[in-house]
Design an enzyme around this catalytic site. Structure first.
Site, PDB file in Angstrom:
ATOM      1  N   SER A 103     -15.063 -13.704 -20.351  1.00 29.17           N
ATOM      2  CA  SER A 103     -15.521 -13.924 -18.986  1.00 29.17           C
ATOM      3  C   SER A 103     -16.376 -15.185 -18.947  1.00 29.17           C
ATOM      4  O   SER A 103     -16.898 -15.619 -19.983  1.00 29.17           O
ATOM      5  CB  SER A 103     -16.356 -12.720 -18.531  1.00 29.17           C
ATOM      6  OG  SER A 103     -17.063 -12.989 -17.334  1.00 29.17           O
ATOM      7  N   TYR A 117     -23.173  -5.753 -20.367  1.00 31.62           N
ATOM      8  CA  TYR A 117     -21.842  -6.361 -20.263  1.00 31.62           C
ATOM      9  C   TYR A 117     -21.885  -7.842 -20.639  1.00 31.62           C
ATOM     10  O   TYR A 117     -21.053  -8.326 -21.411  1.00 31.62           O
ATOM     11  CB  TYR A 117     -21.317  -6.202 -18.837  1.00 31.62           C
ATOM     12  CG  TYR A 117     -19.967  -6.838 -18.606  1.00 31.62           C
ATOM     13  CD1 TYR A 117     -18.803  -6.206 -19.017  1.00 31.62           C
ATOM     14  CD2 TYR A 117     -19.864  -8.073 -17.974  1.00 31.62           C
ATOM     15  CE1 TYR A 117     -17.562  -6.787 -18.803  1.00 31.62           C
ATOM     16  CE2 TYR A 117     -18.626  -8.662 -17.753  1.00 31.62           C
ATOM     17  CZ  TYR A 117     -17.481  -8.014 -18.165  1.00 31.62           C
ATOM     18  OH  TYR A 117     -16.255  -8.600 -17.955  1.00 31.62           O
TER      19      TYR A 117
END
Length: 274
Positions: A138, A151
């Site tokens: 990401s 995360y």
């Protein structure tokens, strides 16, 4: 090398599901798709040419399941050419309030399972002298985001793994790389917000566009693939306009997520890092 077979984790929805579709339809590959939800995997296999999607349902946090999954991947004709570590979990919460069980689950799926499957793939592919290992990371593997520390930290770990393994695998014929999308339409945000409450619907770019950009990355040599221009813009801004970027994030992001989560935290007038 010609990629003929792939293993895709987290294939029951969102980006994983679309990656399976495009690998089969656009690349003519045979894909072993895995996720926890058997019914969704069966639906995916039914919509694509017969025999091109093999399914294996289970929990990647289970060591025994990962061993069984990998044994099946190795049994594919010619062995496994492409591993796509797409499965990932997230949950928005203040770091100090994060439920311990949720944190453990994020670490198990986003780091432990990914590292384990990567190690299995490295051993196999190095012995054959070819293969690709794609980590779906990401833009948050490069920048921070409040109330998503677990995360974000897991994606930084994934990016660090890619950077290090590329040195180890130089000259081996094995390529390891990461796709780093920004926000796209998926079920992830609803899950990370704790359910399907109004206002928690996903926003962002179409998942088909993101998957297409990632699939194009199979033909390149870079360590990190930004599948859309917006994803690249975020990371490049954080690099080349670091102070304005940090100022904007410190001013906007905490309040935005406090409001969405209903978190009672006082505003601070101090800048980042002070």
């Amino acid at each position: 090398m010609t990629l003929r077979t792939a293993l895709v984790t987290g294939a029951s929805s969102g980006l994983g599901r679309e990656l399976v579709r495009q690998l089969v339809r656009d690349r003519g590959m045979t894909v072993l798709a895995t996720a926890r939800r058997l019914d969704r995997l069966e639906d995916l296999a039914a919509e694509l040419p017969t025999g091109r999607v093999l399914i294996e349902a289970g929990d990647l946090a289970d060591d025994a399941f990962r061993a069984r999954l990998w044994a099946r991947a190795e049994s594919l004709p010619g062995g496994l050419d492409l591993l796509v570590n797409n499965a990932g979990l997230g949950h928005y919460a203040p770091f100090e309030d994060q439920d311990a069980a949720v944190r453990r689950q994020i670490i198990e799926i986003n780091i432990v399972a990914l590292f384990d499957l990567t190690a299995k793939a490295v051993r196999s592919m190095r012995a054959r002298g070819s293969g690709q290992i794609l980590q779906v990371s990401s833009v948050l593997g490069f920048v921070g985001l409040p109330y998503s520390a677990d995360y974000v930290a897991s994606k930084h770990a994934v990016n660090g793994l890619v950077k290090s393994l590329r040195y180890e695998l130089r000259g081996s014929g094995v390529r390891v790389w990461a796709a780093c999308p920004g926000q796209f339409v998926s079920e992830f945000r609803q899950s990370a917000m704790g359910g399907n409450e109004p206002g928690h619907d996903s926003k962002g770019e179409p998942v088909e566009r993101v998957a297409r950009g990632i699939v194009r990355g199979l033909d390149r040599r870079s360590a990190f693939c930004f599948p859309t221009t917006s994803a690249m813009a975020i990371v490049e801004s954080s690099r080349w306009l670091s102070w304005p970027f940090e100022w904007m994030m410190a001013r906007w992001a905490p309040g935005h997520f406090r409001k969405e989560l209903g978190v009672d935290r006082p505003e601070s007038s101090r800048g980042p890092g002070t």
